[in-house]
Design a protein around this motif. Structure first.
Motif, PDB file in Angstrom:
ATOM      1  N   HIS A   1     -25.369  11.721  16.006  1.00  0.00           N
ATOM      2  CA  HIS A   1     -24.406  10.919  15.810  1.00  0.00           C
ATOM      3  C   HIS A   1     -23.312  11.602  15.141  1.00  0.00           C
ATOM      4  CE1 HIS A   1     -27.519   7.450  15.584  1.00  0.00           C
ATOM      5  NE2 HIS A   1     -26.430   7.048  16.290  1.00  0.00           N
ATOM      6  N   ALA A   2     -22.033  11.393  15.280  1.00  0.00           N
ATOM      7  CA  ALA A   2     -20.941  11.809  14.398  1.00  0.00           C
ATOM      8  C   ALA A   2     -20.117  10.807  13.718  1.00  0.00           C
ATOM      9  CB  ALA A   2     -20.061  12.701  15.365  1.00  0.00           C
ATOM     10  N   LEU A   3     -19.471  11.235  12.601  1.00  0.00           N
ATOM     11  CA  LEU A   3     -18.915  10.269  11.789  1.00  0.00           C
ATOM     12  C   LEU A   3     -17.690  10.077  12.382  1.00  0.00           C
ATOM     13  CD1 LEU A   3     -18.836   8.880   8.981  1.00  0.00           C
ATOM     14  CD2 LEU A   3     -17.804  10.915   8.180  1.00  0.00           C
ATOM     15  N   ALA A   4     -17.183   8.503  12.591  1.00  0.00           N
ATOM     16  CA  ALA A   4     -16.042   8.248  13.450  1.00  0.00           C
ATOM     17  C   ALA A   4     -14.912   7.572  12.397  1.00  0.00           C
ATOM     18  CB  ALA A   4     -16.388   7.296  14.508  1.00  0.00           C
ATOM     19  N   ARG A   5     -15.399   6.750  11.411  1.00  0.00           N
ATOM     20  CA  ARG A   5     -14.742   5.925  10.559  1.00  0.00           C
ATOM     21  C   ARG A   5     -15.126   5.795   9.257  1.00  0.00           C
ATOM     22  NH1 ARG A   5     -12.811  -0.195  11.086  1.00  0.00           N
ATOM     23  NH2 ARG A   5     -11.182  -0.357   9.640  1.00  0.00           N
ATOM     24  N   VAL A   6     -14.368   6.102   8.132  1.00  0.00           N
ATOM     25  CA  VAL A   6     -15.114   5.910   6.723  1.00  0.00           C
ATOM     26  C   VAL A   6     -13.833   5.233   5.900  1.00  0.00           C
ATOM     27  CG1 VAL A   6     -15.294   7.024   4.693  1.00  0.00           C
ATOM     28  CG2 VAL A   6     -15.756   8.460   6.554  1.00  0.00           C
ATOM     29  N   SER A   7     -14.605   3.910   5.326  1.00  0.00           N
ATOM     30  CA  SER A   7     -13.855   3.071   4.744  1.00  0.00           C
ATOM     31  C   SER A   7     -14.381   2.933   3.398  1.00  0.00           C
ATOM     32  CB  SER A   7     -13.823   1.608   5.348  1.00  0.00           C
ATOM     33  OG  SER A   7     -13.329   1.641   6.493  1.00  0.00           O
ATOM     34  N   VAL A   8     -13.492   3.192   2.047  1.00  0.00           N
ATOM     35  CA  VAL A   8     -14.081   2.859   0.751  1.00  0.00           C
ATOM     36  C   VAL A   8     -13.312   1.924   0.170  1.00  0.00           C
ATOM     37  CG1 VAL A   8     -14.395   4.230  -1.408  1.00  0.00           C
ATOM     38  CG2 VAL A   8     -14.306   5.347   0.826  1.00  0.00           C
ATOM     39  N   VAL A   9     -13.758   0.862  -0.422  1.00  0.00           N
ATOM     40  CA  VAL A   9     -12.988  -0.079  -1.069  1.00  0.00           C
ATOM     41  C   VAL A   9     -13.283  -0.210  -2.598  1.00  0.00           C
ATOM     42  CG1 VAL A   9     -13.101  -2.818  -1.080  1.00  0.00           C
ATOM     43  CG2 VAL A   9     -13.397  -1.722   1.014  1.00  0.00           C
ATOM     44  N   ARG A  10     -12.198  -0.757  -3.217  1.00  0.00           N
ATOM     45  CA  ARG A  10     -11.940  -0.612  -4.582  1.00  0.00           C
ATOM     46  C   ARG A  10     -13.408  -1.800  -5.117  1.00  0.00           C
ATOM     47  NH1 ARG A  10      -6.836  -0.008  -3.157  1.00  0.00           N
ATOM     48  NH2 ARG A  10      -5.570   1.418  -4.292  1.00  0.00           N
ATOM     49  N   GLY A  11     -14.094  -1.439  -6.135  1.00  0.00           N
ATOM     50  CA  GLY A  11     -15.049  -2.081  -6.661  1.00  0.00           C
ATOM     51  C   GLY A  11     -14.659  -2.952  -7.765  1.00  0.00           C
ATOM     52  N   GLN A  12     -13.536  -2.564  -8.404  1.00  0.00           N
ATOM     53  CA  GLN A  12     -13.436  -3.363  -9.834  1.00  0.00           C
ATOM     54  C   GLN A  12     -11.898  -3.083  -9.884  1.00  0.00           C
ATOM     55  OE1 GLN A  12     -16.517  -0.674 -11.435  1.00  0.00           O
ATOM     56  NE2 GLN A  12     -14.840  -0.018 -12.838  1.00  0.00           N
ATOM     57  N   GLY A  13     -11.418  -3.934 -10.948  1.00  0.00           N
ATOM     58  CA  GLY A  13      -9.837  -3.661 -11.149  1.00  0.00           C
ATOM     59  C   GLY A  13      -9.102  -4.823 -10.688  1.00  0.00           C
ATOM     60  N   GLU A  14      -7.874  -4.912 -10.789  1.00  0.00           N
ATOM     61  CA  GLU A  14      -7.008  -5.554 -10.482  1.00  0.00           C
ATOM     62  C   GLU A  14      -7.020  -5.800  -8.835  1.00  0.00           C
ATOM     63  OE1 GLU A  14      -2.084  -6.623 -10.589  1.00  0.00           O
ATOM     64  OE2 GLU A  14      -3.069  -4.940 -11.493  1.00  0.00           O
ATOM     65  N   HIS A  15      -7.048  -5.003  -7.939  1.00  0.00           N
ATOM     66  CA  HIS A  15      -7.179  -4.709  -6.669  1.00  0.00           C
ATOM     67  C   HIS A  15      -8.593  -4.637  -5.977  1.00  0.00           C
ATOM     68  CE1 HIS A  15      -2.690  -4.316  -6.751  1.00  0.00           C
ATOM     69  NE2 HIS A  15      -2.779  -3.374  -7.378  1.00  0.00           N
ATOM     70  N   GLU A  16      -9.533  -5.221  -6.713  1.00  0.00           N
ATOM     71  CA  GLU A  16     -10.793  -5.317  -6.289  1.00  0.00           C
ATOM     72  C   GLU A  16     -10.990  -5.895  -4.970  1.00  0.00           C
ATOM     73  OE1 GLU A  16     -15.064  -7.525  -7.435  1.00  0.00           O
ATOM     74  OE2 GLU A  16     -13.676  -6.813  -8.947  1.00  0.00           O
ATOM     75  N   GLY A  17     -11.550  -5.037  -4.046  1.00  0.00           N
ATOM     76  CA  GLY A  17     -11.948  -5.456  -2.576  1.00  0.00           C
ATOM     77  C   GLY A  17     -10.748  -5.040  -1.730  1.00  0.00           C
ATOM     78  N   GLU A  18      -9.962  -4.299  -1.967  1.00  0.00           N
ATOM     79  CA  GLU A  18      -8.917  -3.663  -1.218  1.00  0.00           C
ATOM     80  C   GLU A  18      -9.096  -2.154  -0.830  1.00  0.00           C
ATOM     81  OE1 GLU A  18      -5.003  -3.888  -2.594  1.00  0.00           O
ATOM     82  OE2 GLU A  18      -4.807  -6.003  -2.879  1.00  0.00           O
ATOM     83  N   ALA A  19      -9.085  -1.797   0.479  1.00  0.00           N
ATOM     84  CA  ALA A  19      -9.471  -0.422   0.610  1.00  0.00           C
ATOM     85  C   ALA A  19      -8.439   0.507   0.245  1.00  0.00           C
ATOM     86  CB  ALA A  19      -9.645  -0.345   2.283  1.00  0.00           C
ATOM     87  N   PHE A  20      -8.931   1.724  -0.126  1.00  0.00           N
ATOM     88  CA  PHE A  20      -8.109   2.891  -0.546  1.00  0.00           C
ATOM     89  C   PHE A  20      -8.393   4.043   0.319  1.00  0.00           C
ATOM     90  CE2 PHE A  20     -11.631   3.160  -3.487  1.00  0.00           C
ATOM     91  CZ  PHE A  20     -11.750   4.666  -3.300  1.00  0.00           C
ATOM     92  N   ILE A  21      -9.230   3.854   1.203  1.00  0.00           N
ATOM     93  CA  ILE A  21      -9.486   5.040   2.063  1.00  0.00           C
ATOM     94  C   ILE A  21     -10.064   4.252   3.511  1.00  0.00           C
ATOM     95  CG2 ILE A  21     -11.142   6.912   3.028  1.00  0.00           C
ATOM     96  CD1 ILE A  21     -11.357   7.661  -0.063  1.00  0.00           C
ATOM     97  N   ASP A  22      -9.485   4.542   4.608  1.00  0.00           N
ATOM     98  CA  ASP A  22      -9.824   4.073   5.754  1.00  0.00           C
ATOM     99  C   ASP A  22      -9.445   5.116   6.654  1.00  0.00           C
ATOM    100  OD1 ASP A  22     -10.799   2.367   7.859  1.00  0.00           O
ATOM    101  OD2 ASP A  22      -9.046   1.173   8.084  1.00  0.00           O
ATOM    102  N   ASP A  23     -10.331   6.094   6.877  1.00  0.00           N
ATOM    103  CA  ASP A  23      -9.865   7.380   7.790  1.00  0.00           C
ATOM    104  C   ASP A  23     -10.671   7.317   9.088  1.00  0.00           C
ATOM    105  OD1 ASP A  23      -8.273   8.323   5.769  1.00  0.00           O
ATOM    106  OD2 ASP A  23      -9.839   9.723   4.912  1.00  0.00           O
ATOM    107  N   TYR A  24     -10.045   7.485  10.203  1.00  0.00           N
ATOM    108  CA  TYR A  24     -10.733   7.782  11.449  1.00  0.00           C
ATOM    109  C   TYR A  24     -10.903   9.211  11.519  1.00  0.00           C
ATOM    110  CZ  TYR A  24     -10.172   2.731  12.687  1.00  0.00           C
ATOM    111  OH  TYR A  24     -10.394   1.507  12.659  1.00  0.00           O
TER     112      TYR A  24
END
Length: 1166
Positions: A925-948
């Motif tokens: 396999h090779a990495l094709a997409r990475v998504s990291v979502v805020r786990g707490q705070g005011e913007h909890e649940g919003e992604a701050f990394i979505d790299d292809y």
């Protein structure tokens, strides 16, 4: 051409057969690496001649006589390449053929040349419309190139210089084979051509003025300047120039000959003066060549003679010739007086030139015998003895006279462990049956080392040194029990990855404190260079440190190494077909890596230099250049002296890696022993490197013997040494007990290098007169040579005590055999065996740096990459980068992670003899997409990394059904996403990891493996583990848990990493609710009970229609469908943006859709 040059030898070119007449040579060439002259005739026969006497050496045919003459020769380390009219043939110099290539489009081949890949590839052309590119190593046509011109001659210089039938010279690009420039050299045709350095010289002909159909040679030689791409002044040659050659040593000197034997030695820059010689020939000269050494000429005439010219005292063909295998003359058998009394034993066995059919190879010999039965002593005590043996009651549980199969009872010396899934299943079955697990557990490899019997002294490599292979179950490499081979707290490295031969060198560098500090201090900077190997080393070292005994992999490091432009030409890649020995590759890799470290460390200032300031007693923070020189570089000046005129010159001789030089064997003193050679003497010779070789002297204006010697100014804190073992004498030296010291002392005084060891070192330390620096042996890369079926491989022998945070007070030598790590004694580590165990690379470090570290890089970690948004697609972003003012990730910050992969290689599966499928190599396999979502705070649940990820390797399967990735997503020309390099995406996660963030996700083990990152258990929250009952032997998929606990329908037709990360985050909130309420166990039982009714798959509506769209933008309104400007063929299903609170308890009914959702990280079947 000196004054004593004359004809040395003249021989008649041999006839092609006993009943044939002699024929003139059609091709003539000097071998570039052997003292051989090669010639071919018009019947396809090739003959070689040895030495200045032109003794006949080999002869063979390359094609049938009807196919015409031999056209040209090229030379390779493995043999000679011969060109015929319809085929290309390669043979060993001893005659046996290596390959013969024919093709339907090979009609009239005329010439060939090496390409930009050196001697590993050739281009073949002729009077035809197609040129062929041939891989010399494999013997295969790899490409066909159409051409408009027909070529008669090819010579390789900066370009491939190709002469056409019409008197024109085309300059071909050696990579693309396209015409760069054309030059009309002669009016009608080109008779001969040569190209070397910056010049092309040609001689040709044109039509006579009187008779238009008669051709005549031109009375001049044309010259073309490749550097300036212009024609130069022709060189006049009144006797009519027939052949021309550039001198291989004198850059502007050429030798021109006429058909009648008149030779002129002419300087291109001053063509009006020449040195004239005459060859005594009675006919016409049709071939002319000059030796690579410049000390011999060869001519062939039309009377079937070959003439060799040169100085009788100096003639040789090449400077560094390979030895020639001369067949030994067979001794005549003695005459026997045959009579009836002659014993038959006096007649010897016949001599066979070929291997007999009865000499079977060992791998196909059948095992016809069996080990004897191992009888219990208690059973033997019950037997009664008679004159014919023992007898008694049969209590063995076998029938009378039944043969016991003893082959299966004998265990191999290194038994492979069971898979983790098998162990888990057996443990669960034993627990459910109410009993304890099977007491007959596997026996781990013995990690104890006995000082009484050293493994290194055995005649063959024992099991602990042998090459280990990873076995694969249907669950892949994660199911392999690496812990079986490693009971220590030091991490091993997997060896199923391309270029993993470098594992031992990486381990050696990791346990060198100064190198580890340099790599980590550099990785913590803002460097985002895609090909920065020093950053990759820092990532690997940090991974090995965090693993705490787990097995790691250096996939990203080896990918970067493969992408480095210099790696393949230097022969550092295993995937290349012309791989040399592992010992040579490891030594070449050490030079390459330390050169890159030296260059990349200077490119950006490290985040902290506190360790170096303390170690080197510096008042001010040093510059990167100063630090790199102090830690890595042996600063020296090379003194070059001409042995003839005593003229001296100097040039810089700084090196990061030193090769050992061994003294020549000296005869024993009369009545005494041979002088003893110690390691410190060999190291001194290698560092100062006093050698003598041929070179150009500016004062003498000719090649002379030059003496070179290094004057040492300083030695580095990390001393890297390549052993350069090449002869049996070197092996014997290393196999001497106690020859390699664990400590050495070095003094550099007035340009001289002194090295001491043992008692001499202790004496200098006691006196304290000189400023002596003590170095400790960190370890070595060791070459383990094995016979078939075992493979030769490399291991690391490392003293990890020097890298501990607290000095242990004793040596702690460990054997790093890829993923197998075990402690060994110092005697075992420092004992070598000439038959199979020899060191390749040694690494010493100053003793003052042992057990030193600088962890300031974590506090000064550059985090700017988390707050930069480089995406050009702002209209439909699925993420919002962190706010540097209000969002600062730190210790215990929770971030939700999910990734998507693509496949680079399909799995290799075979059917064994039992009819079962066996995995030879799992899917890559090779990495094709990475998504990291805020786990707490005011913007909890919003992604701050979505790299292809931009992937360099060819993708065989985008796994769109499971990943949502399509080819256009990863194509820079068509993507609508934030496409970044693997280094950029990786560094964001590495920064979050070292800031102390906790990663939350579902089945993160597989994500971390493909990302190639090591996350401590304390920083992992995996929902596949928190919702798991070990007694049920099943781990639950994310889609099923979302359906049951959140009443949400996800992964309808594909996966979306942002949605999966958000779902895992909401599941974790549910887990905390259940745990706080004390109802987690009943909930888990209910989940598994519901799973059995639905086969652990979320029910789907049969008529459910899903509209495919991209991931909704972060600012999308709930209930709306966000599309990226009406893009066709969207990749993921549209869903409502659901918050992280209570899931919507919709009352819709669910049908069933046949959808398979693989659960990540599970070693058990679904």
């Amino acid at each position: 051409m000196e004054a004593d040059w004359d004809e040395v030898t003249r021989i008649a070119f041999p006839a092609p057969g006993t009943n044939d007449y002699p024929r003139p040579a059609t091709a003539l060439a000097f071998d570039t690496i052997a003292e051989l002259l090669w010639a071919g005739n018009d019947r396809g026969r090739v003959v070689s001649f040895y030495g200045h006497d032109l003794q006949r050496y080999t002869a063979f045919k390359i094609h049938p006589p009807a196919e015409g003459p031999v056209r040209q020769f090229l030379f390779h380390d493995r043999g000679v390449i011969c060109l015929g009219t319809r085929s290309v043939h390669m043979s060993m110099r001893r005659g046996p053929a290596l390959w013969n290539i024919r093709h339907k489009d090979m009609n009239d081949l005329q010439c060939m040349s090496f390409t930009s890949k050196g001697a590993s590839e050739i281009i073949v052309a002729g009077w035809q419309d197609t040129m062929f590119i041939i891989d010399v190593i494999k013997g295969e046509i790899i490409k066909q190139v159409p051409t408009e011109h027909h070529y008669t001659t090819m010579k390789k210089s900066k370009y491939i210089c190709a002469a056409t039938r019409t008197g024109c010279v085309d300059l071909l690009d050696p990579i693309t084979f396209k015409i760069v420039r054309s030059w009309q050299a002669h009016a009608s045709y080109i008779n001969d051509m040569d190209a070397q350095n910056d010049f092309i010289v040609t001689c040709g002909g044109s039509l006579k003025q009187q008779a238009a159909q008669t051709y005549m040679l031109d009375p001049y030689v044309n010259v073309f300047d490749l550097k300036n791409m212009t024609s130069m002044k022709p060189m006049p040659f009144p006797p009519l120039a027939a052949h021309v050659r550039l001198h291989p040593r004198m850059l502007t000197t050429s030798i021109v000959t006429s058909q009648h034997g008149q030779m002129h030695v002419v300087d291109i820059m001053n063509p009006n003066t020449s040195n004239v010689r005459y060859a005594n020939v009675m006919s016409f000269i049709n071939l002319f060549e000059i030796a690579p050494s410049g000390e011999a000429l060869a001519m062939a005439d039309t009377e079937c003679n070959i003439h060799l010219w040169g100085s009788p005292s100096k003639i040789h063909f090449t400077d560094m010739a390979l030895p020639i295998d001369i067949p030994k003359a067979e001794e005549p058998l003695p005459m026997l007086d045959w009579s009836s009394d002659t014993p038959l034993s006096s007649i010897g066995m016949p001599y066979y030139r070929e291997q007999l059919f009865s000499a079977w190879p060992p791998d196909i010999i059948s095992d016809v015998g069996a080990p004897p039965v191992q009888l219990d002593p208690a059973f033997l005590a019950t037997l009664k003895q008679t004159e014919w043996g023992l007898y008694g009651r049969n209590t063995r549980g076998l029938r009378r006279n039944q043969v016991e199969n003893t082959r299966t009872t004998i265990k191999p010396s290194m038994q492979a462990p069971k898979f983790l899934s098998e162990k888990a299943r057996e443990s669960a079955m034993a627990s459910s049956a109410g009993g304890a697990p099977d007491s007959k557990t596997e026996q781990a490899p013995d990690t104890s080392s006995s000082s009484s019997e050293l493994e290194s002294l055995k005649p063959e490599a024992p099991p602990m040194y042998r090459n280990l292979e990873i076995k694969y179950s249907k669950f892949g490499v994660d199911d392999f029990d690496f812990g079986y081979y490693n009971k220590t707290r030091y991490a091993g490295l997997e060896n199923h990855i391309p270029n993993s031969y470098a594992n031992s060198l990486l381990q050696l560098m990791h346990y060198t404190p100064l190198l580890r500090n340099m790599a980590l201090q550099h990785a913590a900077t803002a460097c985002v260079g895609d090909l920065c190997l020093l950053c990759e080393l820092g990532f690997v070292f940090d991974m090995l440190q965090k693993a705490e005994g787990s097995t790691c992999q250096a996939t990203n490091m080896f990918k970067t190494l493969s992408a480095a432009p210099q790696a393949a030409p230097l022969g550092l890649l295993e995937e290349e077909s012309h791989v040399s020995s592992l010992l040579t590759m490891s030594q070449g890799l050490s030079r390459f890596l330390f050169d890159r470290i030296n260059h990349e460390y200077r490119s950006i200032a490290p985040v902290s230099t506190a360790l170096e300031q303390t170690l080197f007693h510096l008042q001010q923070p040093p510059s990167p250049d100063e630090l790199a020189s102090r830690v890595l570089a042996t600063s020296a000046v090379i003194m070059i002296r001409c042995m003839n005129c005593r003229n001296e010159n100097t040039r810089p001789g700084t090196a990061q890696v030193n090769d050992l030089m061994y003294p020549l064997p000296k005869p024993a003193v009369r009545g005494g022993r041979a002088p003893k050679t110690i390691f410190s003497q060999v190291l001194k010779m290698g560092v100062e490197r006093e050698t003598t070789s041929k070179g150009w002297c500016n004062r003498c204006q000719r090649y002379q013997n030059l003496q070179m010697r290094k004057t040492i100014h300083s030695v580095p804190a990390v001393l890297v040494v390549n052993t350069a073992i090449s002869t049996p004498e070197h092996r014997r030296l290393w196999s001497t007990p106690g020859w390699l010291p664990e400590e050495i002392g070095i003094i550099v005084d007035q340009g001289q290098f002194f090295c001491f060891e043992g008692e001499d070192l202790k004496l200098h330390l006691q006196r304290g007169i000189h400023n002596i620096t003590v170095y400790s042996l960190i370890g070595m890369v060791v070459n383990i040579e094995s016979s078939a079926p075992q493979k030769t491989h490399l291991v690391g022998m490392i003293n990890v005590a020097h890298a501990e945070a607290t000095p242990p007070g004793e040596s702690r030598w460990h054997l790093f055999n890829d993923f197998s790590v075990r402690p060994v004694s110092a005697a075992e580590a420092l004992t070598f065996n000439a038959a199979w165990k020899m060191p390749a690379v040694l690494l010493y470090q100053i003793k003052a740096a042992n057990n030193k570290s600088n962890m300031d890089w974590k506090a000064k970690l550059d985090t700017s990459i988390l707050y930069r948004d480089l995406s050009a697609h702002s209209e439909a972003k699925t993420y919002q980068v962190l706010d540097p003012e209000t969002e600062r990730p730190g210790l215990d910050t929770i971030v939700a992670l999910d990734t998507e992969f693509v496949s680079l290689k399909q799995p290799e599966i075979q059917m064994n003899s039992d009819g079962e499928r066996e995995t030879i190599r799992p899917m890559s396999h090779a990495l094709a997409r990475v998504s990291v979502v805020r786990g707490q705070g005011e913007h909890e649940g919003e992604a701050f990394i979505d790299d292809y990820i931009a992937i360099r390797e060819p993708v065989v399967d985008y796994l769109t059904l499971y990943s949502g990735i399509t080819a256009s997503d990863l194509d820079p020309r068509t993507t609508k996403h934030n496409l970044v390099s693997l280094k950029t995406a990786y560094k964001k996660l590495w920064v979050l990891l070292n800031l102390g963030c906790k990663f939350l996700g579902h089945g993160l083990r597989q994500d971390f493996r493909v990302i190639n990152i090591q996350v401590p258990r304390a920083q992992v929250i995996d929902t596949i583990e928190v919702f798991y009952l070990k007694s049920r032997l099943r781990k639950l998929s994310l889609a099923f848990l979302a359906w049951y606990l959140l009443k949400e329908d996800i992964q309808l037709e594909t996966h979306d990493s942002i949605e999966d990360a958000r779902t895992a985050l909401k599941l974790y909130r549910k887990y905390l609710e259940f745990e706080d309420a004390g109802i987690l166990e009943p909930i888990l039982e209910d989940i598994y009970k519901a799973g059995r009714t639905t086969n652990f798959k979320p029910p789907r509506k049969e008529d459910q229609v899903i509209q495919r769209t991209d991931t909704p933008p972060v600012m999308a309104v709930e209930g709306s469908v966000a599309t990226a400007g009406g893009v066709a063929d969207p990749s993921t299903p549209a869903r409502k943006a659901v918050g992280l609170g209570q899931g919507s308890a919709g009352g819709s009914s669910f049908g069933v859709v046949n959808v398979f959702t693989p659960g990540k990280g599970s070693p058990l079947p679904k």
